[in-house]
Design a protein around this motif. Structure first.
Motif, PDB file in Angstrom:
ATOM      1  N   GLY A 114       0.984  -0.968  -0.100  1.00 19.66           N
ATOM      2  CA  GLY A 114       0.076  -0.121   0.286  1.00 19.66           C
ATOM      3  C   GLY A 114       0.991   1.273   0.041  1.00 19.66           C
ATOM      4  O   GLY A 114       2.541   1.322  -0.571  1.00 19.66           O
ATOM      5  N   LEU A 217      -2.126   3.523   4.702  1.00 23.29           N
ATOM      6  CA  LEU A 217      -2.077   2.592   4.012  1.00 23.29           C
ATOM      7  C   LEU A 217      -3.349   2.279   2.733  1.00 23.29           C
ATOM      8  O   LEU A 217      -3.820   1.532   3.229  1.00 23.29           O
ATOM      9  CB  LEU A 217      -1.197   1.037   3.978  1.00 23.29           C
ATOM     10  CG  LEU A 217       0.365   0.743   4.205  1.00 23.29           C
ATOM     11  CD1 LEU A 217       1.036  -0.323   4.097  1.00 23.29           C
ATOM     12  CD2 LEU A 217       1.757   1.989   4.119  1.00 23.29           C
ATOM     13  N   GLY A 219      -4.984   1.327  -0.939  1.00 21.60           N
ATOM     14  CA  GLY A 219      -4.229   0.086  -1.422  1.00 21.60           C
ATOM     15  C   GLY A 219      -4.618   1.041  -3.205  1.00 21.60           C
ATOM     16  O   GLY A 219      -5.204   2.091  -3.108  1.00 21.60           O
ATOM     17  N   LYS A 225      -6.058  -0.810   3.848  1.00 20.08           N
ATOM     18  CA  LYS A 225      -5.846  -2.142   3.699  1.00 20.08           C
ATOM     19  C   LYS A 225      -4.908  -1.559   5.130  1.00 20.08           C
ATOM     20  O   LYS A 225      -4.357  -2.800   5.159  1.00 20.08           O
ATOM     21  CB  LYS A 225      -4.576  -2.004   2.523  1.00 20.08           C
ATOM     22  CG  LYS A 225      -5.554  -1.883   1.252  1.00 20.08           C
ATOM     23  CD  LYS A 225      -5.999  -2.872   0.940  1.00 20.08           C
ATOM     24  CE  LYS A 225      -6.388  -2.480  -0.627  1.00 20.08           C
ATOM     25  NZ  LYS A 225      -7.968  -3.294  -0.758  1.00 20.08           N
TER      26      LYS A 225
END
Length: 345
Positions: A114, A217, A219, A225
């Protein structure tokens, strides 16, 4: 055992591999390479790989003395408790409290692919619509976090929620006193006003403590994510997370500022929209959120003054630190203005 190619400070890949082979046999298939991840505020984060699989290792900073401020067991515990819930966190794999392995306690978790977005400039290529969706998703994930029943996931004793806000205010007041070297107009007024107008907290939840876009993070689909950096997590008032997120969503628009936020990116929702979305998703009363936002401005002012204090004492070097001191009055004024808005409203 073959010697690995990279040995960053604080992590010996060969010693780590030996421990993993004993504790999680079959996980690692060859010599480990390790890399220190830049951008962490306190605890150190590394990515390690055997060429096929990759993992993340977290350990306290080098030469740390305050174990309670860098408690690996606590950080590992909250991630492990949240992993089965709707809150996206990396899968925790191993906690090692034997300091003979890496010189400090550490834990290992899966590496989640990510992108962390830390600045408005980094968000610019994805455009305003995707930026807006990502930040609104940040609010929705916060709602999920605050919906977790702490007792049901084994975190019923993870903190002391009674008197949480008062303790937080005293703690940051002491931090301020420890960094006082100059006159800071308005900071004592802000601290006192926060103390006079302390709101009644809602039912306690797991609180992240540093919830913002660059601690997650994203995606390729712009969905979150993994939520990272749980070192400040505890049981407490959920609106402290919302207030901090609202504060970070105010564009500072300061020329040559060493403090980067994503708030100036095109499409980034303003605080009022984030607060409204959180209220709708969580069902919580957010009418006092301006207090929590003002508290976030105060807390960041104290943190920045501490950095300025260490810089003037020659204890911190690097680009941008010479400009930190000039930012502190901006955070103080924003905190006072936020409280005035609440009182006038």
């Amino acid at each position: 055992m073959p010697t690995s190619h990279v040995t960053p400070p604080g992590l010996d890949p060969d010693r780590l591999r030996g421990h993993l082979d004993r504790a999680l046999p079959g996980l690692v298939g060859g010599p480990l390479d390790a890399r220190l991840v830049e951008g962490g505020r306190s605890n150190l984060t590394y990515t390690v790989t055997d060429g096929t699989g990759s993992w993340v290792v977290r350990r306290p900073p080098l030469g740390h003395v305050l174990a309670t401020a860098h408690d690996m067991r606590r950080e590992y515990r909250v991630i492990k408790a949240l992993h089965p819930t709707a809150v996206p966190v990396p899968e925790p794999l191993l906690l090692c409290e034997d300091e003979s392995v890496l010189g400090a306690p550490f834990y290992v978790m899966e590496r989640v692919p990510g992108t962390p977005y830390r600045t408005a400039e980094q968000l610019a290529p994805i455009g305003p619509e995707r930026t807006r969706a990502a930040v609104l998703g940040l609010v929705d994930t916060l709602v999920e976090l605050h919906a977790v029943d702490p007792a049901a996931v084994g975190l019923g004793d993870f903190g002391r929620p009674d008197g949480f806000l008062g303790r937080q205010l005293r703690r940051w007041g002491k931090q301020l006193d420890a960094s006082r070297t100059r006159e800071l107009t308005g900071i004592d007024e802000l601290h006192a006003a926060l103390g006079r107008t302390l709101p009644a907290s809602p039912a306690p939840t797991v609180v992240h403590g540093d919830y913002r876009l660059d601690n997650v993070l994203l995606g390729a689909d712009d969905r979150i994510k993994a939520v990272l950096d749980w070192e400040m997590s505890t049981l407490g008032d959920p609106l402290t997370d919302l207030g901090l997120l609202a504060m970070y969503s105010v564009p500072l628009e300061l020329a040559d500022s060493p403090i980067s936020t994503t708030a100036g990116a095109a499409g980034h929702p303003r605080p009022a929209e984030l607060i409204e979305r959180y209220a709708a998703g969580s069902g919580r009363d957010t009418s006092a959120v301006s207090w929590y936002t003002a508290f976030a401005w105060f807390k960041l002012a104290v943190i920045l003054e501490g950095i300025h204090f260490r810089y003037t004492a020659g204890q911190t070097v690097g680009p941008g630190f010479d400009r930190i001191g000039a930012l502190v009055p901006v955070f103080i004024e924003n905190g006072l203005a936020t409280l005035r808005t609440r009182q006038e409203g």
